[in-house]
Write an enzyme that holds these catalytic residues in place. Structure first.
Site, short mmCIF file in Angstrom:
data_model
loop_
_atom_site.label_atom_id
_atom_site.label_comp_id
_atom_site.label_asym_id
_atom_site.label_seq_id
_atom_site.Cartn_x
_atom_site.Cartn_y
_atom_site.Cartn_z
N GLU A 211 23.94 57.96 38.03
CA GLU A 211 24.38 56.58 38.14
C GLU A 211 25.30 56.32 36.96
O GLU A 211 24.92 56.59 35.81
CB GLU A 211 23.18 55.62 38.09
CG GLU A 211 23.65 54.20 38.32
CD GLU A 211 22.53 53.16 38.24
OE1 GLU A 211 21.35 53.52 38.14
OE2 GLU A 211 22.90 51.97 38.28
N ARG B 258 10.93 66.41 34.72
CA ARG B 258 11.96 65.93 33.80
C ARG B 258 11.88 66.72 32.51
O ARG B 258 10.83 67.22 32.14
CB ARG B 258 11.68 64.47 33.42
CG ARG B 258 12.01 63.46 34.46
CD ARG B 258 11.67 62.08 33.95
NE ARG B 258 12.77 61.47 33.24
CZ ARG B 258 13.77 60.82 33.83
NH1 ARG B 258 13.79 60.70 35.14
NH2 ARG B 258 14.74 60.30 33.14
N LYS C 177 18.98 56.45 29.45
CA LYS C 177 20.27 55.81 29.19
C LYS C 177 20.08 54.40 28.67
O LYS C 177 20.82 53.95 27.81
CB LYS C 177 21.08 55.78 30.49
CG LYS C 177 21.77 57.10 30.80
CD LYS C 177 22.53 57.02 32.11
CE LYS C 177 21.60 57.16 33.29
NZ LYS C 177 22.27 57.28 34.58
P1 ATP Z 1 17.91 57.45 32.81
O1 ATP Z 1 16.50 56.97 32.89
O2 ATP Z 1 18.25 58.09 31.53
O3 ATP Z 1 18.91 56.43 33.26
P2 ATP Z 1 18.10 58.47 35.42
O4 ATP Z 1 17.17 59.41 36.08
O5 ATP Z 1 18.01 57.04 35.84
O6 ATP Z 1 17.95 58.63 33.87
P3 ATP Z 1 20.46 59.19 36.81
O7 ATP Z 1 21.86 58.97 36.41
O8 ATP Z 1 19.91 58.42 37.95
O9 ATP Z 1 19.59 58.92 35.52
O10 ATP Z 1 20.15 60.73 36.97
C1 ATP Z 1 20.96 61.68 37.59
C2 ATP Z 1 20.10 62.90 37.81
O11 ATP Z 1 19.63 63.40 36.57
C3 ATP Z 1 18.89 62.58 38.66
O12 ATP Z 1 18.75 63.57 39.64
C4 ATP Z 1 17.75 62.63 37.69
O13 ATP Z 1 16.57 63.03 38.31
C5 ATP Z 1 18.25 63.63 36.64
N1 ATP Z 1 17.63 63.39 35.33
C6 ATP Z 1 17.66 62.26 34.60
N2 ATP Z 1 16.92 62.39 33.48
C7 ATP Z 1 16.41 63.65 33.49
C8 ATP Z 1 15.57 64.40 32.61
N3 ATP Z 1 15.08 63.88 31.49
N4 ATP Z 1 15.25 65.67 32.94
C9 ATP Z 1 15.74 66.21 34.08
N5 ATP Z 1 16.54 65.57 34.94
C10 ATP Z 1 16.88 64.30 34.67
MG MG Z 2 18.49 55.94 37.29
#
Ligand code: ATP
Ligand code: MG
Length: 562
Positions: free
Chosen positions: A45, A270, A280
């Protein structure tokens, strides 16, 4: 627990050789003819910069596609206008490319808004979605709990015609924000709360970074994601464990709409790393509050921060590989990442001499007007790196910490009457300490042994200490930024994460003396400063001095729980 080198275990290496559970699942589906090819996607995102956790997802998504000769696309999951921005889109592309991956195509969930809208109408026509007038709060109140079933919305049994009419008017902007939603009609008694008539469209007047004001209704993630996957032809939709409970819903949409491609969602753990936060939202707070100097602050666990810090992309990829893919969440030691950074830099970074806290040393028996040049090896680990000339003269600087007037027994560096080696140069012996009126040491006077040119005495006598040095006449003044971990505690997520910030995460040293070869190097170039650690050139400071930032210390010297 200090001074432990965190090397990946032999077991971990062995586990890597064999296939992980995602690859085994893919093998099965290919064997059973469920899918013929492998297509994955990385779906960020664009509401912030990518962090180390995303690096793992990128390595998994792109890595799996590569391994099976398939393709991996980059898809921006941009269904939340307001939080999203092109700045983030651009940074995400840059970071993925820097990590060393190439996407097949770039897609945006927003490109599918018209298609998703049609699919929502189709769901209504199939009697599987309805327009609901309940407020968010009322929806929540009727949802029930893990122990109790939910209750049906009074709007659940509207006719298809009425639903179509209302949904079209939602889209046309006839209702205020939040006045109505479109909900999937599934099962209010399902033990899985995600299946209790989830909202799939909401009314929100927000300018989208790509579609502008074209839409005032936006699809929810749970609806947009499976359908975007399917429309693109994604076969394996790899994501993190928190989506496991959403998988039945993911599959429900594909089935309810008879989607031709039934993408398969597979979840993995994760990545969590101690001494850092992987969110983020939290990282954005540090940027917005001015705790750090932007998303690319060298202390940030963002990819742009680690790039600026001087971490090689390859070290990050090797680290992600060493962590492996599992279902169980765990916390990985930051020292494991630093191990790969050192390991990589040991082979690639040229050696240089820099004195961070200089002490002036005058060689009393060295001819006044003489200077000489030593050809010094750039990298003993890699002969191809060649040599460079290093200038030597009557006055040199050594580290203040390499001299003690009144040393304890085990101190093997310079002290009155003691002899040490100046690396690659000469043996020197301390004869006199010069102090100011307050007793502060101004300089030390030494004699040098002309018979030890190159750093080895003719008569074979040994010295215990070897120090790095910089000749005064050729020295360049530099600014050194010593970065340490951003958080002082292993688990900064405990309580308020901002309470755990390390107050000493940045120390700036202005009066460093650098060897001449460091005077003019391009930003981003990495070096090993003998005995001090690995450093990366980071431009010039306001006084025009070259700036070097510490990437990592020579050894793991971080004290836990300080
Ligand atoms: P954040 O909570 O930091 O915003 P998010 O999961 O909401 O993380 P996205 O941009 O939606 O962030 O994530 C893109 C991809 O990265 C998704 O498939 C998510 O599962 C993966 N991802 C995000 N954080 C991690 C992590 N700590 N370890 C492994 N994969 C991750
Ligand atoms: Mg997200």
């Amino acid at each position: 627990m200090d001074h432990i080198r965190k090397e990946p275990s032999a077991e971990a290496a062995e586990a890597r050789e064999s296939k992980n559970f995602i690859e085994r699942a893919i093998d099965e589906d290919l064997k059973d003819g469920v899918f013929e090819t492998v297509q994955t996607r990385f779906p960020p995102e664009p509401n912030g910069y990518l962090h180390l956790g995303h690096a793992k997802a990128i390595c998994v998504d792109f890595g799996v596609a590569e391994k099976y000769n398939g393709v991996c696309n980059l898809r921006f999951d941009d269904t939340n206008p307001g939080r999203e921005d092109v700045e983030y889109v651009d940074s995400i592309k840059e970071d993925i490319a820097w990590l060393g991956f190439r996407w097949h195509n770039v897609f945006y969930a927003s490109d599918y808004f018209p298609r998703l809208y049609e699919l929502a109408e189709e769901l209504i026509r199939r009697g599987k979605a309805y327009v609901c007038d309940l407020s968010g709060e009322e929806v929540r109140a009727l949802r029930g709990t893990l122990k109790e079933p939910g209750r049906e919305s009074p709007f659940r049994n509207r006719s298809v015609e009425e639903n179509l009419d209302l949904f079209r008017r939602m889209r046309a902007g006839e209702f205020p924000d939040g006045a109505k939603t479109l909900r999937a009609k599934i099962d209010m008694a399902s033990p899985n709360l995600n299946m209790r008539d989830p909202v799939i469209y909401r009314i929100q007047r927000a300018t989208h970074h790509r579609t502008g004001d074209e839409w005032c209704i936006y699809p929810m993630y749970d609806f947009a994601h499976p359908l975007s996957d399917s429309v693109e032809g994604v076969t394996f939709s790899l994501c993190t464990m928190e989506f496991e409970a959403h998988r039945p819903l993911y599959e429900w949409f594909l089935e309810a709409l008879d989607m031709p491609v039934r993408s398969r969602q597979i979840e993995f753990a994760r990545l969590n790393v101690n001494y850092s936060v992987m969110s983020k939202r939290k990282l954005k707070q540090l940027v917005d509050d001015g705790v750090v100097d932007g998303w690319d602050d060298p202390r940030m666990p963002t990819l742009s921060g680690m790039r600026r810090r001087g971490y090689p992309a390859k070290a990050i990829r090797d680290f992600c590989e060493s962590v492996g893919v599992a279902k169980a969440n765990s916390v990985v030691d930051m020292a494991q990442l630093e191990f790969f950074v050192r390991d990589h830099l040991n082979y690639t970074a040229a050696r240089r001499m820099a004195v961070l806290d200089p002490l002036r040393v005058v060689l009393t028996n060295y001819p006044d007007d003489l200077t000489e040049t030593f050809e010094v090896v750039n990298n003993p680990e890699n002969e191809a790196e060649g040599t460079r000339p290093v200038s030597f003269g009557k006055v040199v600087y050594i580290e203040r910490g390499d001299f003690m007037e009144d040393p304890p027994k085990k101190f093997h560096r310079l002290s009155p009457g003691k002899e040490i080696r100046l690396q690659n140069a000469y043996y020197i012996k301390c004869e006199e300490v010069v102090k100011d009126e307050n007793g502060g040491i101004v300089e030390v006077r030494c004699t040098y042994d002309p018979e030890s040119r190159g750093g080895w005495a003719k008569d074979g006598r040994k010295v215990k200490g070897t120090c790095h040095w910089v000749a005064e006449h050729a020295a360049v003044d530099g600014e050194i930024r010593l970065y340490d971990r951003l958080f002082a505690d292993e688990d900064p997520e405990e309580g308020a994460f901002t309470d755990h910030l390390n107050p000493d995460s940045l120390r700036i040293v202005k009066g460093a003396k650098l060897e001449a070869a460091l005077g003019d190097v391009p930003a981003g170039e990495r070096f090993q400063f003998l005995r001090s650690g690995y450093f990366v050139a980071d431009g010039k400071n306001e006084a025009g001095m070259p700036v070097f930032s510490r990437i990592v210390t020579m050894k793991d010297s971080f004290k836990k729980g300080k």
